[in-house]
Scaffold this active site. Structure first.
Site, PDB file in Angstrom:
ATOM      1  CG  ASP A   1      -2.247   0.265   0.973  1.00 34.94           C
ATOM      2  OD1 ASP A   1      -2.385   1.366   0.443  1.00 34.94           O
ATOM      3  OD2 ASP A   1      -3.165  -0.233   1.472  1.00 34.94           O
TER       4      ASP A   1
ATOM      5  CG  ASP B   1      -4.893   5.170   0.663  1.00 37.36           C
ATOM      6  OD1 ASP B   1      -5.854   4.384   0.995  1.00 37.36           O
ATOM      7  OD2 ASP B   1      -4.898   6.360   1.277  1.00 37.36           O
TER       8      ASP B   1
ATOM      9  CD  GLU C   1      -9.182   3.569  -1.306  1.00 38.53           C
ATOM     10  OE1 GLU C   1     -10.133   3.197  -0.403  1.00 38.53           O
ATOM     11  OE2 GLU C   1      -8.357   4.326  -0.917  1.00 38.53           O
TER      12      GLU C   1
ATOM     13  CG  HIS D   1      -8.493  -1.931   5.410  1.00 38.86           C
ATOM     14  ND1 HIS D   1      -8.172  -2.125   4.161  1.00 38.86           N
ATOM     15  CD2 HIS D   1      -8.169  -0.615   5.878  1.00 38.86           C
ATOM     16  CE1 HIS D   1      -7.951  -1.077   3.677  1.00 38.86           C
ATOM     17  NE2 HIS D   1      -7.901  -0.150   4.670  1.00 38.86           N
ATOM     18  CG  ASP D   2     -11.297   1.278   4.052  1.00 37.75           C
ATOM     19  OD1 ASP D   2     -10.730   1.358   5.275  1.00 37.75           O
ATOM     20  OD2 ASP D   2     -10.378   1.528   2.984  1.00 37.75           O
TER      21      ASP D   2
HETATM   22  C1  NOJ Z   1      -8.209   4.342   2.262  1.00 38.63           C
HETATM   23  C2  NOJ Z   1      -7.839   3.270   3.140  1.00 38.63           C
HETATM   24  O1  NOJ Z   1      -8.143   2.026   2.840  1.00 38.63           O
HETATM   25  C3  NOJ Z   1      -8.476   3.764   4.359  1.00 38.63           C
HETATM   26  O2  NOJ Z   1      -8.332   2.858   5.511  1.00 38.63           O
HETATM   27  C4  NOJ Z   1      -7.929   5.052   4.985  1.00 38.63           C
HETATM   28  O3  NOJ Z   1      -8.682   5.478   6.153  1.00 38.63           O
HETATM   29  C5  NOJ Z   1      -8.127   6.321   3.715  1.00 38.63           C
HETATM   30  N1  NOJ Z   1      -7.572   5.596   2.507  1.00 38.63           N
HETATM   31  C6  NOJ Z   1      -7.222   7.160   4.068  1.00 38.63           C
HETATM   32  O4  NOJ Z   1      -5.877   7.032   3.697  1.00 38.63           O
END
Ligand code: NOJ
Length: 533
Positions: A97, A193, A249, A310-311
């Site tokens: 990442d 990210d 992402e 994880h989100d």
């Molecule tokens: C995406 C990440 O997956 C998330 O966990 C994070 O809080 C945000 N980007 C900010 O970096």
């Protein structure tokens, strides 16, 4: 030529929660390395690691304070190197990442930038005399007042995650050096990210408001002009190294936005939230998102398939907690067209965890939501409910390895709560049980390896009827048909049984000879077409 990542089943490792190797309650590289045989045996051939760089961990590593190091909680550089070479020895690729959009407020660059208005690094971040109405994606304004220099700095997420100014070419140069460093260390690529947040509109106009949805429309603070140009430069740099992979992402469910960022000369793929974040167990919706993607994408674009991360809430919980449903989703992820990303724990059917008390909540987004709810006069109970909605701890609890204390994740109390159901839902209980979720994932991953049509085949057809999704994937060597009965009723698949062989099912061992097949409720049926002589 088919690229390696097109043949790969990725697995997301959430660094602090996969396996604790040194007994401090936090996952680490020693722990991951000790589980590489497990991952290999499962059939994984690519890993995505969430951030492991030194960080104050306000947002669990998505707030980096040194792009060239390893956070001591995860080990030392030597542990990272051992991990990479052990993964490669097992033919497992590793992507890492990378947070290019923002740094920690503890990063030396930001400390210098905030030290004075005249500092050469002032312009590395986004400073303004007055805030506009842009809202942070976590909570409140995205502008934070800095008393010592009497200006505001911009942060799309927490105030400790400060947005870099990508309009400044020095920032770009510094980050390109970071990428070169890790590529030379041997990583196989990056997960970028929030890459569609990289630049904001330099008019700094206020964002409009959607009164129906009661939320701000992020018109000027994401998907701005110029981001794609940077992505192209990143792709050029990364692809100078042979066989490297870029996944972005792109925080959007809009297929037209998603498709902008991937393809030749851009990122290899981006995360298809249009498919992955559906919130109902609804075959028709999944079908229409798959078709929408198929129609929108060009021949140099490939979707990604994931349903948890994880989100996000874990898909089993999102879809009602039923294991059978988890198996249907697993089959979809591993047989439909796209690069799959399994989230740690998917393979044993891990479920969401919910905090009973705010003191148990670790996630910054959940805690900020709680504070905001309290500040608007909500009771503690209601504020906790609001916070639990937004809190991402639900899918971040430790990987459940065994029924032992702390789920066999660590010998000591982990940094985050361990769900009670780890006593029953865990790797140890499922290993060797042919009907378990884990065994099902293994069979699917093996099948995907054995049948190239499941990796590179085009859709010969894709169909939805009354709760059942079916498709056929065909390449120059073979055709594989998949029927997924999302309903609780028996359905009919019009296929001549004489012309197919059974490859995999969660409900039967043989197929009866008939003109049409009866597909059982919640059945996964994977068939190989026998070509007529
Ligand atoms: C995406 C990440 O997956 C998330 O966990 C994070 O809080 C945000 N980007 C900010 O970096």
């Amino acid at each position: 030529m088919v690229k390696w990542w097109n043949q790969t089943a990725f697995y997301e490792i959430y660094m602090p929660s996969f396996k604790d190797g040194n007994g401090d309650g936090i996952g680490d590289f020693a722990g991951i390395t000790s589980k590489l045989d497990y991952l290999k045996d499962l059939g994984i051939n690519g890993l995505w690691l969430t951030p492991f760089y030194p960080s104050p961990k306000v947002d669990n590593g998505y707030d980096i304070s040194d792009y060239y190091g390893i956070d001591p909680a995860y080990g030392e550089m030597e542990d990272f190197e051992t991990f990479i070479s052990e993964a490669h020895r097992r033919n497992i690729k590793v992507i890492i990442d990378l947070v290019l959009n923002h740094t920690s407020s503890e990063h030396p660059w930001f400390k210098e930038s905030r030290s004075s208005r005249n500092h050469p690094k002032r312009n590395w971040y986004i400073w303004r005399d007055k805030p506009n109405n842009w809202e942070s994606f976590f909570s409140g304004s995205s502008w934070e007042y800095d008393e010592s220099t009497d200006q505001y700095y911009y942060h799309a997420f927490a105030k400790e995650q400060v947005d870099l100014n990508w309009a400044n070419t020095d920032v770009k140069k510094a980050m390109f050096d970071v990428m070169k460093f890790w590529l030379e260390k041997g990583v196989d690529g990056f997960r970028l990210d929030v890459i569609n947040f990289l630049k904001v509109n330099n008019s700094f106009q206020d964002n409009p408001y959607d009164h129906e949805k009661n939320e701000q429309i992020h018109l000027f603070d994401k998907d701005q002009k110029g981001i794609l140009d940077v992505i192209k430069e990143i792709a050029e740099l990364v692809h100078q190294y042979p066989d490297k992979f870029l996944v972005g992402e792109v925080g959007s469910e809009d297929i037209e936005i998603l498709k902008r960022y991937s393809g030749t000369g851009k990122m290899d793929v981006s995360f298809n939230f249009n498919i992955g974040s559906i919130d109902k167990f609804d075959a028709e919706q999944i079908y229409s998102r798959l078709v929408e993607t198929e129609q929108a994408y060009e021949s140099d674009q490939m979707p990604t398939l994931f349903f948890s991360s994880h989100d996000m809430s874990r898909h089993i919980s999102r879809f009602g907690g039923d294991e059978e449903r988890g198996k249907l989703i697993a089959a979809l992820m591993l047989t439909a067209k796209g690069v799959p990303f399994i989230y740690q724990g998917d393979e044993i059917g891990m479920k969401d965890w919910v905090a009973d008390d705010i003191s148990m909540m670790m996630d910054v987004q959940g805690r900020l939501a709680y504070e905001e709810a309290i500040s608007t006069g909500k009771s503690k109970e209601d504020a906790l409910a609001v916070a639990n909605e937004r809190c991402r701890d639900k899918s971040r609890t430790p990987m459940q390895w065994s029924p032992a204390s702390y789920a066999g994740f660590s010998k000591v109390r982990p940094w985050i709560s361990v769900p009670d159901e780890s006593c029953t839902i865990n790797v140890q209980n499922q290993q060797g049980n042919p009907n378990s979720m884990l065994s099902f994932y293994k069979r699917l991953l093996k099948l995907r390896m054995e049948h190239s049509s499941l990796r590179t085949g085009e859709y010969e057809f894709i169909d939805y009827q009354d709760g059942m999704l079916s498709f056929m994937r065909t390449n120059e060597f073979e055709s594989t048909g998949v029927a997924l009965n999302f309903s609780e009723e028996e359905k009919t698949l019009n296929i001549e049984a004489e012309r197919v062989t059974l490859l995999l099912s969660n409900k039967r061992k043989l197929i009866e000879s008939a003109k049409a097949l009866a597909i059982l409720p919640n059945e996964v049926l994977i068939l190989r077409r026998i070509l007529k002589k």
